[in-house]
Design a protein around this motif. Structure first.
Motif, PDB file in Angstrom:
ATOM      1  N   ALA A  61      34.300  96.646  77.134  1.00 24.42           N
ATOM      2  CA  ALA A  61      34.853  96.948  75.495  1.00 24.42           C
ATOM      3  C   ALA A  61      34.974  98.304  75.396  1.00 24.42           C
ATOM      4  O   ALA A  61      34.563  99.176  76.057  1.00 24.42           O
ATOM      5  N   MET A  66      32.929 104.335  75.375  1.00 30.59           N
ATOM      6  CA  MET A  66      32.271 105.363  74.503  1.00 30.59           C
ATOM      7  C   MET A  66      30.916 105.886  75.201  1.00 30.59           C
ATOM      8  O   MET A  66      30.584 107.026  75.525  1.00 30.59           O
ATOM      9  N   ASN A 139      40.920 107.705  64.976  1.00 33.29           N
ATOM     10  CA  ASN A 139      41.241 106.881  63.934  1.00 33.29           C
ATOM     11  C   ASN A 139      39.871 106.021  63.392  1.00 33.29           C
ATOM     12  O   ASN A 139      39.496 105.396  64.280  1.00 33.29           O
ATOM     13  N   VAL A 168      40.376 104.470  70.328  1.00 32.02           N
ATOM     14  CA  VAL A 168      40.394 102.969  70.744  1.00 32.02           C
ATOM     15  C   VAL A 168      41.411 102.347  69.669  1.00 32.02           C
ATOM     16  O   VAL A 168      42.130 101.320  69.951  1.00 32.02           O
ATOM     17  N   GLN A 191      42.563  95.669  73.119  1.00 29.44           N
ATOM     18  CA  GLN A 191      42.714  94.734  72.287  1.00 29.44           C
ATOM     19  C   GLN A 191      43.288  95.362  70.953  1.00 29.44           C
ATOM     20  O   GLN A 191      43.119  94.814  69.795  1.00 29.44           O
ATOM     21  N   LYS A 192      44.002  96.589  70.660  1.00 32.49           N
ATOM     22  CA  LYS A 192      44.200  97.106  69.686  1.00 32.49           C
ATOM     23  C   LYS A 192      45.911  97.324  69.644  1.00 32.49           C
ATOM     24  O   LYS A 192      46.583  96.247  69.819  1.00 32.49           O
TER      25      LYS A 192
END
Ligand code: PLP
Length: 384
Positions: A61, A66, A139, A168, A191-192
């Motif tokens: 993820a 991060m 963002n 991300v 997933q973006k």
């Protein structure tokens, strides 16, 4: 018929072409067929990241990336700066704390941006002495604010600190000139705006960051980027551990679509769609959480929930009508709703979302002028 159309800030809609690519039979990850795909994907990723750096791919993820960005470049006790203007900046600083770094949180007010000047002032002050790195959320998905990486990059270079960016929810939705703007580490997830299902995360690492990597003492095993680089540099590229083969098939297809559309066109599309949506929301008579257009995200818009309306009823109406949007996070829970307009999205999706907003508020007794909102939104879209 039940649909579940994603207008969330991630995961986002996956194009049918990408889903189809993932329907292929699985192949083994230590054979040339996979190595060739990995090589191809890595080259296209460099274009998307606008970098000459190697881009490393991990199953994981965004939060894993991060963590990886903290443990690979720093040691316990290191002083680092985090721009904290929402949930994700705060999460990154917490990860650094867990690994024993000394984070200085800059910003604080949700809905505002951290500027290059804020960072310059801090790094020039006594409090900023000895700072080794600056972490910025490009963002801030929890509010819908984006940061100016170019000017922050200049300040980081001036003070000779490592510049790390969480892209991300921004990579491809908002321009990120990794090399030209001096961003040492860029992380993102599949997933973006990459239009691929959740499950992959990515790191772009500059030569300066690799120097930091050699000295970094934070414990790491799975997230060891040096070992990922070693595998990628084999004559037939590999991953150190079992990669998410099927997701990489999908990513490969999504990257082809991205290359065909072109980066500049993709950035322009996101900007146009966000302007269209903001216009629709304001014409409906609703309040935008981020009023300053200069920092308003092209990827996600937060809308204030008026007094007397329950945010959960609005998101619930959407869900029952086949569209998924997001609620507020942490201190904005119940106060805003968030709509993602990134990735595989076009003007019809925005138009439908504006209509559904009107219907959702009507279901709660608040009648808004949907016709005017849709007309004005399309006018702005067609004009720009
Ligand atoms: C800016 C930002 N950073 C990090 C994350 C964390 O990503 P994940 O949910 O994949 O762990 C998100 C997720 O929405 C995000 O928007």
């Amino acid at each position: 018929m039940k649909t579940s159309f994603l207008m969330t800030p991630g995961p986002t809609q996956v194009p049918p072409r990408v889903s189809l690519a993932m329907a292929q039979e699985i192949i083994h990850h230590r054979q040339p067929a996979f190595g060739n795909i990995l090589k191809n994907v890595s080259e296209k990723l460099q274009k998307v990241f606008q970098t000459q750096n190697d881009v490393l791919i991990f199953p994981g993820a965004g939060t894993g990336a991060m963590e990886g960005a903290v443990v690979n470049f720093f040691s316990p006790g290191d002083k680092v700066v985090f721009g904290v203007i929402g949930e994700f900046g705060d999460r990154w600083a917490k990860i650094a704390e867990i690994f024993g770094l000394q984070p200085i949180r800059l910003g604080g007010e949700w809905g505002k941006a951290v500027t290059a000047r804020d960072i310059d002032l801090l790094l020039s002050s006594d409090a900023g002495k000895g700072v080794k790195g600056v972490f910025i959320t490009h963002n801030e998905t929890s509010t819908g604010v984006y940061s100016d990486l170019e000017s922050i990059g200049e300040v980081c270079r001036k003070h000779n600190v490592l510049f790390l960016v969480d892209a991300v929810s921004s990579l491809l939705a908002i321009d990120c000139k990794t090399d030209a703007w001096g961003v040492d580490v860029v992380i993102t997830a599949s997933q973006k705006a990459l239009m691929t299902p959740p499950g992959l995360c990515f790191f772009s690492v500059s030569p300066k960051a690799w120097e930091y990597n050699k000295a970094a003492k934070c414990p790491r095993y799975y997230w060891d980027l040096a070992s990922a680089l070693k595998s990628l540099k084999k004559p037939m590229p590999e991953n150190p551990y079992t990669p998410a083969v099927t997701l990489i098939f999908g990513l490969n297809e999504a990257l082809d679509m991205i290359m065909t559309e072109g980066l500049d066109q993709i950035f322009t599309r996101h900007l146009k769609l966000s302007k269209m949506f903001r216009t629709g929301v304001e014409t409906l008579g609703l309040e935008l959480f981020v009023k300053d257009e200069k920092i308003a995200s092209p990827a996600v818009t937060s809308i204030m929930i008026p007094e007397g309306i329950e945010a959960g009823k609005i998101t619930g109406f959407f869900r029952n009508n086949g569209i998924v949007i997001a609620g507020g996070q942490a201190q904005l829970k119940g106060k805003v709703i968030r709509v993602g307009h990134l990735g595989y999205v076009d003007a019809f999706d925005i138009s439908n979302t504006i209509i559904t907003l009107g219907r959702a508020f009507k279901s709660q007794g608040k009648v808004l002028n949907v016709e005017a909102a849709v007309a004005k939104a399309w006018e702005v879209y067609d004009r720009d």
